[in-house]
Design an enzyme around this catalytic site. Structure first.
Site, PDB file in Angstrom:
ATOM      1  N   MET A  27    -145.278  30.501 -70.075  1.00 51.15           N
ATOM      2  CA  MET A  27    -146.420  31.324 -70.476  1.00 51.15           C
ATOM      3  C   MET A  27    -147.732  30.613 -70.104  1.00 51.15           C
ATOM      4  O   MET A  27    -148.793  30.968 -70.617  1.00 51.15           O
ATOM      5  CB  MET A  27    -146.378  31.616 -71.975  1.00 51.15           C
ATOM      6  CG  MET A  27    -145.125  32.409 -72.357  1.00 51.15           C
ATOM      7  SD  MET A  27    -145.342  33.452 -73.806  1.00 51.15           S
ATOM      8  CE  MET A  27    -145.745  32.232 -75.044  1.00 51.15           C
ATOM      9  N   LEU A  30    -149.981  24.827 -69.015  1.00 47.70           N
ATOM     10  CA  LEU A  30    -148.858  23.922 -68.779  1.00 47.70           C
ATOM     11  C   LEU A  30    -149.125  22.497 -69.267  1.00 47.70           C
ATOM     12  O   LEU A  30    -150.258  22.023 -69.238  1.00 47.70           O
ATOM     13  CB  LEU A  30    -148.524  23.916 -67.285  1.00 47.70           C
ATOM     14  CG  LEU A  30    -148.214  25.298 -66.694  1.00 47.70           C
ATOM     15  CD1 LEU A  30    -147.933  25.191 -65.193  1.00 47.70           C
ATOM     16  CD2 LEU A  30    -147.055  25.963 -67.409  1.00 47.70           C
ATOM     17  N   HIS A  34    -143.427  21.466 -69.522  1.00 44.16           N
ATOM     18  CA  HIS A  34    -143.194  22.413 -68.428  1.00 44.16           C
ATOM     19  C   HIS A  34    -142.962  21.652 -67.108  1.00 44.16           C
ATOM     20  O   HIS A  34    -142.083  22.002 -66.327  1.00 44.16           O
ATOM     21  CB  HIS A  34    -144.408  23.320 -68.217  1.00 44.16           C
ATOM     22  CG  HIS A  34    -144.800  24.144 -69.401  1.00 44.16           C
ATOM     23  ND1 HIS A  34    -145.932  23.883 -70.149  1.00 44.16           N
ATOM     24  CD2 HIS A  34    -144.230  25.240 -69.955  1.00 44.16           C
ATOM     25  CE1 HIS A  34    -146.031  24.788 -71.107  1.00 44.16           C
ATOM     26  NE2 HIS A  34    -145.018  25.625 -71.023  1.00 44.16           N
ATOM     27  N   GLN A 145    -135.157  22.424 -74.353  1.00 45.61           N
ATOM     28  CA  GLN A 145    -134.452  22.312 -75.638  1.00 45.61           C
ATOM     29  C   GLN A 145    -135.421  22.503 -76.809  1.00 45.61           C
ATOM     30  O   GLN A 145    -135.018  22.848 -77.907  1.00 45.61           O
ATOM     31  CB  GLN A 145    -133.746  20.950 -75.718  1.00 45.61           C
ATOM     32  CG  GLN A 145    -132.976  20.689 -76.991  1.00 45.61           C
ATOM     33  CD  GLN A 145    -131.893  21.721 -77.261  1.00 45.61           C
ATOM     34  OE1 GLN A 145    -131.219  22.165 -76.347  1.00 45.61           O
ATOM     35  NE2 GLN A 145    -131.756  22.114 -78.512  1.00 45.61           N
ATOM     36  N   LYS A 146    -136.712  22.274 -76.558  1.00 48.39           N
ATOM     37  CA  LYS A 146    -137.750  22.492 -77.576  1.00 48.39           C
ATOM     38  C   LYS A 146    -137.571  23.842 -78.275  1.00 48.39           C
ATOM     39  O   LYS A 146    -137.756  23.965 -79.486  1.00 48.39           O
ATOM     40  CB  LYS A 146    -139.119  22.414 -76.890  1.00 48.39           C
ATOM     41  CG  LYS A 146    -140.272  23.065 -77.612  1.00 48.39           C
ATOM     42  CD  LYS A 146    -140.839  22.134 -78.625  1.00 48.39           C
ATOM     43  CE  LYS A 146    -141.907  22.700 -79.516  1.00 48.39           C
ATOM     44  NZ  LYS A 146    -142.494  23.949 -79.214  1.00 48.39           N
ATOM     45  N   ASP A 147    -137.231  24.878 -77.491  1.00 52.68           N
ATOM     46  CA  ASP A 147    -137.007  26.213 -78.055  1.00 52.68           C
ATOM     47  C   ASP A 147    -135.498  26.445 -78.129  1.00 52.68           C
ATOM     48  O   ASP A 147    -134.919  27.174 -77.324  1.00 52.68           O
ATOM     49  CB  ASP A 147    -137.706  27.265 -77.192  1.00 52.68           C
ATOM     50  CG  ASP A 147    -139.208  27.045 -77.179  1.00 52.68           C
ATOM     51  OD1 ASP A 147    -139.861  27.444 -78.148  1.00 52.68           O
ATOM     52  OD2 ASP A 147    -139.724  26.429 -76.225  1.00 52.68           O
ATOM     53  N   GLN A 150    -134.020  29.972 -78.469  1.00 54.15           N
ATOM     54  CA  GLN A 150    -134.260  30.714 -77.217  1.00 54.15           C
ATOM     55  C   GLN A 150    -133.189  30.365 -76.177  1.00 54.15           C
ATOM     56  O   GLN A 150    -132.658  31.245 -75.497  1.00 54.15           O
ATOM     57  CB  GLN A 150    -135.660  30.373 -76.692  1.00 54.15           C
ATOM     58  CG  GLN A 150    -135.942  30.883 -75.301  1.00 54.15           C
ATOM     59  CD  GLN A 150    -137.416  30.735 -74.942  1.00 54.15           C
ATOM     60  OE1 GLN A 150    -138.230  31.523 -75.349  1.00 54.15           O
ATOM     61  NE2 GLN A 150    -137.746  29.710 -74.177  1.00 54.15           N
TER      62      GLN A 150
HETATM   63  P1  AMP Z   1    -143.615  28.369 -72.944  1.00 51.77           P
HETATM   64  O1  AMP Z   1    -144.692  28.318 -71.905  1.00 51.77           O
HETATM   65  O2  AMP Z   1    -144.015  27.790 -74.257  1.00 51.77           O
HETATM   66  O3  AMP Z   1    -142.967  29.732 -73.050  1.00 51.77           O
HETATM   67  O4  AMP Z   1    -142.466  27.397 -72.430  1.00 51.77           O
HETATM   68  C1  AMP Z   1    -141.883  27.550 -71.170  1.00 51.77           C
HETATM   69  C2  AMP Z   1    -140.663  26.681 -71.069  1.00 51.77           C
HETATM   70  O5  AMP Z   1    -141.036  25.319 -71.262  1.00 51.77           O
HETATM   71  C3  AMP Z   1    -139.609  27.003 -72.149  1.00 51.77           C
HETATM   72  O6  AMP Z   1    -138.316  26.910 -71.574  1.00 51.77           O
HETATM   73  C4  AMP Z   1    -139.836  25.924 -73.153  1.00 51.77           C
HETATM   74  O7  AMP Z   1    -138.695  25.617 -73.932  1.00 51.77           O
HETATM   75  C5  AMP Z   1    -140.210  24.753 -72.273  1.00 51.77           C
HETATM   76  N1  AMP Z   1    -140.936  23.756 -73.048  1.00 51.77           N
HETATM   77  C6  AMP Z   1    -142.002  23.959 -73.862  1.00 51.77           C
HETATM   78  N2  AMP Z   1    -142.365  22.815 -74.466  1.00 51.77           N
HETATM   79  C7  AMP Z   1    -141.507  21.864 -74.012  1.00 51.77           C
HETATM   80  C8  AMP Z   1    -141.351  20.472 -74.284  1.00 51.77           C
HETATM   81  N3  AMP Z   1    -142.160  19.818 -75.127  1.00 51.77           N
HETATM   82  N4  AMP Z   1    -140.363  19.805 -73.650  1.00 51.77           N
HETATM   83  C9  AMP Z   1    -139.531  20.453 -72.785  1.00 51.77           C
HETATM   84  N5  AMP Z   1    -139.621  21.765 -72.509  1.00 51.77           N
HETATM   85  C10 AMP Z   1    -140.591  22.463 -73.112  1.00 51.77           C
END
Ligand code: AMP
Length: 277
Positions: A27, A30, A34, A145-147, A150
């Protein structure tokens, strides 16, 4: 790096990519979390595609859609040096044109945890991810893995709908004090930012107990709650010790388990988790 908005442009750009394609859905806004997914995709695939789309359908009516942080220029400047081939940054109207009426919903697994707090969230996530998979046709898709829920829900969707791709899960990237990186950390100010380390501390307390032999899931939930309750700024939404695959709450840990939590710090909602193997 080709950056496209429309579907026709996307299809043309995708056709030009020969060999394997790894997709990293985001989303935007970054951060290193990401970027770690993008680096992994780069190492494992011939080409890397990144989507940047603040998906309105995964936000509840009272959530932060309008103020979700965005900075496309900065995002592009962060990913270009990583060797990303294709960036798709569609508009909400491209993803959900007038008359749109098809949804993808995973059932039982979306009900607890995040689903209990955010009842329409996963329907938005699975729908947009299915659309991304159809449009980009990746060989591998990278998630953090944070989510944790999901990841479980998307794995289930990929299996149920026979998407011909592999879901790759990457470890949670953290700040120096242990706070899991998140675009929403931008909302944390002053004392709330300092207090945010309490999620990591609570997870560590439960993990230590587990490593010491504790297998009673309620004891681990209590350990996490006790640490969180000692931080007056933190307001617990849920604390869980669940089966890693089904996400059902456990009484006794026998196999792989997921410790997870959602906590409000001021108005900022934070989630974090550890996997116990
Ligand atoms: P988002 O932009 O928040 O939707 O995240 C996009 C992707 O990045 C998703 O697969 C998240 O799980 C991953 N993500 C977000 N934060 C982290 C993090 N701290 N470590 C690893 N992956 C992440």
């Amino acid at each position: 790096m080709i950056s496209v908005i429309g579907l026709d442009e996307l299809r043309a750009a995708r056709l030009s990519l020969k060999g394997t394609v790894g997709l990293v859905p985001t989303m935007g806004y970054l951060h290193e979390g990401h970027l770690s997914l993008i680096r992994r995709a780069k190492a494992e695939c011939d080409h890397v595609a990144v989507s940047i789309f603040v998906n309105p359908t995964q936000f509840g009516a009272n959530e932060d859609l309008s103020k979700y942080p965005r900075d496309l220029e900065r995002d592009l400047s962060l990913i270009e040096p990583l060797g990303v081939d294709l960036v798709w940054n569609p508009t909400p109207e491209i993803m959900y044109p007038t008359g749109y009426q098809t949804w993808v919903e995973v059932e039982a697994m979306t009900r607890p945890l995040e689903g209990a707090m955010r009842p329409t969230h996963f329907k938005g996530v699975t729908t947009v991810v299915a659309k991304l998979f159809n449009a980009i046709q990746p060989h591998k898709a990278y998630f953090g893995q944070k989510d944790a829920q999901q990841v479980a829900v998307i794995r289930q969707m990929v299996w149920d709908l026979n998407f011909p791709l592999e879901v790759v899960v990457c470890p949670t990237m953290r700040e120096a004090d242990g706070l899991a990186m998140s675009s929403r950390n931008k909302y944390l100010e002053g004392e709330d930012r300092k207090a945010a380390v309490v999620l990591f501390q609570a997870l560590n307390a439960a993990k230590e107990a587990y490593q010491g032999g504790e297998r009673d899931a309620e004891m681990l939930r209590s350990r996490m709650k006790n640490v969180l309750e000692a931080e007056p700024r933190a307001q617990i939404q849920y604390v869980s010790c669940a089966d890693y695959n089904t996400l059902e709450e456990l009484e006794v840990i026998k196999g792989k388990a997921l410790l997870s939590m959602a906590v409000l710090l001021g108005k900022t909602r934070l989630i974090d988790n550890f996997v116990l193997e």
